[in-house]
Design an enzyme around this catalytic site. Sequence first.
Site, PDB file in Angstrom:
ATOM      1  N   ASN A   1     -12.313  15.569   0.367  1.00 30.75           N
ATOM      2  CA  ASN A   1     -13.144  14.412   0.022  1.00 30.75           C
ATOM      3  C   ASN A   1     -14.613  14.764   0.183  1.00 30.75           C
ATOM      4  OD1 ASN A   1     -13.763  11.583  -0.450  1.00 30.75           O
ATOM      5  ND2 ASN A   1     -14.197  11.417   1.739  1.00 30.75           N
TER       6      ASN A   1
ATOM      7  N   ARG B   1       0.796  -1.223   0.000  1.00 30.72           N
ATOM      8  CA  ARG B   1       0.000   0.000   0.000  1.00 30.72           C
ATOM      9  C   ARG B   1       0.832   1.280   0.000  1.00 30.72           C
ATOM     10  NH1 ARG B   1      -4.878   2.052   1.666  1.00 30.72           N
ATOM     11  NH2 ARG B   1      -3.797   3.265   3.239  1.00 30.72           N
TER      12      ARG B   1
ATOM     13  N   ASP C   1     -12.275   9.056   6.963  1.00 29.37           N
ATOM     14  CA  ASP C   1     -13.284  10.126   6.964  1.00 29.37           C
ATOM     15  C   ASP C   1     -13.308  10.908   8.278  1.00 29.37           C
ATOM     16  OD1 ASP C   1     -14.101   9.395   4.338  1.00 29.37           O
ATOM     17  OD2 ASP C   1     -15.324   7.789   5.170  1.00 29.37           O
TER      18      ASP C   1
ATOM     19  N   HIS D   1     -18.156  12.949   1.068  1.00 27.66           N
ATOM     20  CA  HIS D   1     -18.624  11.707   1.690  1.00 27.66           C
ATOM     21  C   HIS D   1     -20.154  11.722   1.765  1.00 27.66           C
ATOM     22  CE1 HIS D   1     -18.409   8.141   4.148  1.00 27.66           C
ATOM     23  NE2 HIS D   1     -19.291   8.691   4.954  1.00 27.66           N
TER      24      HIS D   1
ATOM     25  N   ALA E   1      -5.211  11.135   7.892  1.00 31.45           N
ATOM     26  CA  ALA E   1      -4.840   9.722   7.716  1.00 31.45           C
ATOM     27  C   ALA E   1      -5.892   8.744   8.263  1.00 31.45           C
ATOM     28  CB  ALA E   1      -3.476   9.466   8.360  1.00 31.45           C
ATOM     29  N   GLY E   2      -6.960   9.253   8.890  1.00 37.56           N
ATOM     30  CA  GLY E   2      -8.026   8.366   9.374  1.00 37.56           C
ATOM     31  C   GLY E   2      -9.056   8.085   8.282  1.00 37.56           C
TER      32      GLY E   2
ATOM     33  N   ARG F   1     -10.651   4.529  -1.923  1.00 36.37           N
ATOM     34  CA  ARG F   1      -9.446   4.014  -1.247  1.00 36.37           C
ATOM     35  C   ARG F   1      -9.078   4.948  -0.110  1.00 36.37           C
ATOM     36  NH1 ARG F   1      -7.683  -1.033  -3.264  1.00 36.37           N
ATOM     37  NH2 ARG F   1      -8.568  -1.103  -5.355  1.00 36.37           N
ATOM     38  N   ILE F   2      -8.472   4.376   0.905  1.00 31.69           N
ATOM     39  CA  ILE F   2      -7.991   5.197   2.020  1.00 31.69           C
ATOM     40  C   ILE F   2      -6.616   5.741   1.659  1.00 31.69           C
ATOM     41  CG2 ILE F   2      -7.336   5.143   4.449  1.00 31.69           C
ATOM     42  CD1 ILE F   2      -9.675   3.127   4.676  1.00 31.69           C
TER      43      ILE F   2
END
Length: 195
Positions: A103, A61, A141, A105, A138-139, A87-88
């Site tokens: 982003n 990743r 959402d 959501h 980095a979490g 994707r994260i």
Amino acid sequence: MPRVAVMISGTGTLLQSLIDDPRRTYDIVAVAADRPAQGLARAEAAGIPTVVVRPSDHPDRPSWSRALAKMLGTFEPDWVVSAGFMRILDAAFLDRFPQRVVNSHPALLPAFPGAHAVPEALAYGVKLTGCTVHLVDAGVDTGPIIAQQSVPVEPDDTEQTLHERIKEVEWQLLPEVVQALATKGCTVNGRKVEL
Ligand code: GAR
């Protein structure tokens, strides 16, 4: 002109709302996908360069996200918009565009984060859901919220009808936020974002 790159995984209707925004005073310099997404055709039709960076072409990743960041970096975007990108994004990606990744959501965060927001909201029985535009950290959402709009859940809603109504709101909200960010930026104070 400010430069914006967009990332997608699916049909790209959010991308289309950015392409079609009559107020737009920024360039969409590239559209990236993690698979040969249907929505790439929308970019091609608009004359926007497209790239596909597949996780399966990389050993792990972090090397995939570094490759994606490097590829997008060649287009020198001021902002990166995740518009239906499933994707994260990890630190290897985000460090390249600090506080510059946004982003959309399909839920009112912090409720229903993750890839199944619409069916989860429906199964929970909420009467009100909506959409959130947020900075990406980095979490999953969890980044600071820029804008939100609510959408009522109707008694006879299916995942499809509810998601379609949420998308209709996203098609307005995302272009509005990206236009403001690209032209004026934002200030971030802890979790509080001001456009
Ligand atoms: C949008 O509803 C977006 O919020 C959602 O995918 C849809 C993309 O639609 N994103 C996520 O669920 C990310 N976790 P599109 O492919 O038609 O633009």
